[in-house]
Design an enzyme around this catalytic site. Sequence first.
Site, PDB file in Angstrom:
ATOM      1  N   TYR A  83      29.614 -21.041  42.751  1.00  0.00           N
ATOM      2  CA  TYR A  83      28.932 -21.313  44.007  1.00  0.00           C
ATOM      3  C   TYR A  83      27.792 -22.328  43.773  1.00  0.00           C
ATOM      4  CZ  TYR A  83      26.225 -20.442  48.207  1.00  0.00           C
ATOM      5  OH  TYR A  83      25.531 -20.601  49.371  1.00  0.00           O
ATOM      6  N   ARG A 104       8.937  -1.958  49.719  1.00  0.00           N
ATOM      7  CA  ARG A 104       9.545  -2.997  48.879  1.00  0.00           C
ATOM      8  C   ARG A 104      10.405  -2.342  47.793  1.00  0.00           C
ATOM      9  NH1 ARG A 104       6.159  -4.615  45.256  1.00  0.00           N
ATOM     10  NH2 ARG A 104       4.575  -5.410  46.684  1.00  0.00           N
ATOM     11  N   LYS A 151      29.067 -12.293  53.288  1.00  0.00           N
ATOM     12  CA  LYS A 151      30.452 -12.707  53.485  1.00  0.00           C
ATOM     13  C   LYS A 151      31.324 -11.513  53.880  1.00  0.00           C
ATOM     14  CE  LYS A 151      28.440 -16.427  52.042  1.00  0.00           C
ATOM     15  NZ  LYS A 151      28.469 -16.884  50.653  1.00  0.00           N
ATOM     16  N   ASP A 195      30.984 -12.444  39.956  1.00  0.00           N
ATOM     17  CA  ASP A 195      30.763 -12.694  41.379  1.00  0.00           C
ATOM     18  C   ASP A 195      32.058 -12.318  42.098  1.00  0.00           C
ATOM     19  OD1 ASP A 195      30.568 -13.753  43.960  1.00  0.00           O
ATOM     20  OD2 ASP A 195      29.351 -15.453  43.318  1.00  0.00           O
TER      21      ASP A 195
HETATM   22  C1  LIG Z   1      27.523 -17.328  49.662  1.00  0.00           C
HETATM   23  C2  LIG Z   1      27.800 -17.108  48.232  1.00  0.00           C
HETATM   24  C3  LIG Z   1      26.770 -16.842  47.330  1.00  0.00           C
HETATM   25  C4  LIG Z   1      25.308 -16.859  47.717  1.00  0.00           C
HETATM   26  O1  LIG Z   1      24.982 -15.829  48.606  1.00  0.00           O
HETATM   27  P1  LIG Z   1      23.861 -15.954  49.775  1.00  0.00           P
HETATM   28  O2  LIG Z   1      23.967 -14.624  50.460  1.00  0.00           O
HETATM   29  O3  LIG Z   1      24.214 -17.108  50.626  1.00  0.00           O
HETATM   30  O4  LIG Z   1      22.546 -16.135  49.099  1.00  0.00           O
HETATM   31  C5  LIG Z   1      27.119 -16.596  46.008  1.00  0.00           C
HETATM   32  N1  LIG Z   1      28.402 -16.626  45.604  1.00  0.00           N
HETATM   33  C6  LIG Z   1      29.422 -16.887  46.451  1.00  0.00           C
HETATM   34  C7  LIG Z   1      30.823 -16.899  45.941  1.00  0.00           C
HETATM   35  C8  LIG Z   1      29.155 -17.137  47.788  1.00  0.00           C
HETATM   36  O5  LIG Z   1      30.162 -17.413  48.625  1.00  0.00           O
END
Ligand SMILES: *Cc1c(COP(=O)(O)O)cnc(C)c1O
Length: 389
Positions: free
Chosen positions: A108, A56, A205, A180
């Site tokens: 998001y 972990r 992504k 982000d």
């Molecule tokens: C998808 C996304 C998230 C969240 O990420 P997960 O891997 O789905 O938990 C956060 N910020 C943005 C801009 C995203 O596209």
Amino acid sequence: MTRVYDDDLEAGFATRAIHAGQRPEPLAGAIMTPVYLTSTYVQDALGENKGYEYARGKNPTREALERNVAALEGGRHGFAFSSGMGCVTAIMMLFKAGDHVVCSENMYGGVFRLFDKILQNFGLTFSWVDTRDPQRIADAMTPKTRLVFVETPSNPLMRITDLRAAADVAHRGGALLLVDNTFSSPYFQRPFQFGADMIYHSTTKYLNGHSDMIGGICVLNDDDLAARLQFNLNSAGTNPGPFDAWLALRGTKTLHLRMPRHDENGRQIAAWLVERLGEDKVIYPGLPSHPQHALAKRQMTGFGGMISVELGTKERANAVLSRCRLFSLAESLGGVESLISHPASMTHASVDPARRAQLGITEGLIRLSCGVEDVSDLLADLEHAFHVV
Ligand SMILES: *Cc1c(COP(=O)(O)O)cnc(C)c1O
């Protein structure tokens, strides 16, 4: 704690994407980082181990990914998580009841839900503001503000926050700036250059890019903050599995090849949409008609494959969505294959309707994630789908 290898920071972006954080495996010299499928590590004697105790806390496959993405962002430390949301959860555990956070009002939907529905119950307070205007950030700052959290470009409205201005406002108020960077990836935007303190991604992504895992990663420079984040990761158990880490690591090796193609396809499709619908209906930071195009050009080196389109009504949105064949109807983004979605009922369903309307996430808004297929085929698909509107 996972710190980037010093020599990894000196190579060019493509070289770092392929090699950073990875060394030939010592037993046989395997060039690919093994998937360390283990829960624990055998210790040599009481109190003596090779730096690994329980998986972990640390896993060598995960560490390779952490070093790799840290090197791509130009940061010193990286921490990989079970998801983008797991990453945000661990980051927010750096703060305590009474602390205040200023964040982008269009962020998001899942992050908004975490803050609004869960973390407010623990005494953290949030101000959601239009971070396109740095003065709004400044106005929202209080003596208790510890964090400014911006998403740029934002999902799905492609709003741009001036990173340098946001960093200045945050630092003047004694707060950290968290960015982000999911939509741009480090290939097109490197927030540390503009003064950010922490960067996070949903690796699900563009970084992974193949739509075959869920993950998150945070990169930062401060040693003490990094030690606290590692502590949170291990304490809360928001770690990724080693195979997911390996998949993300395989993905980052081609980030520099994929991103220019997403960008090229994105630009051509945005131009086609403008011709078809008019420039006020197409939201893409790469278009000169985007109100913040000049700022986008200053802090990004490309605009990627994310485009939002306003079709006026849910019926029209649905008519287009349901006629697409190559663009698949699905949540998520950033994979090699093109996707199309309806934010109001999909990614932003957790944001209440009044708030969505106020932000501009209308029932007629659709979002395209342009993949890396032949753009002529993508355009033909859209030509067919948009025929009805
Ligand atoms: C998808 C996304 C998230 C969240 O990420 P997960 O891997 O789905 O938990 C956060 N910020 C943005 C801009 C995203 O596209």
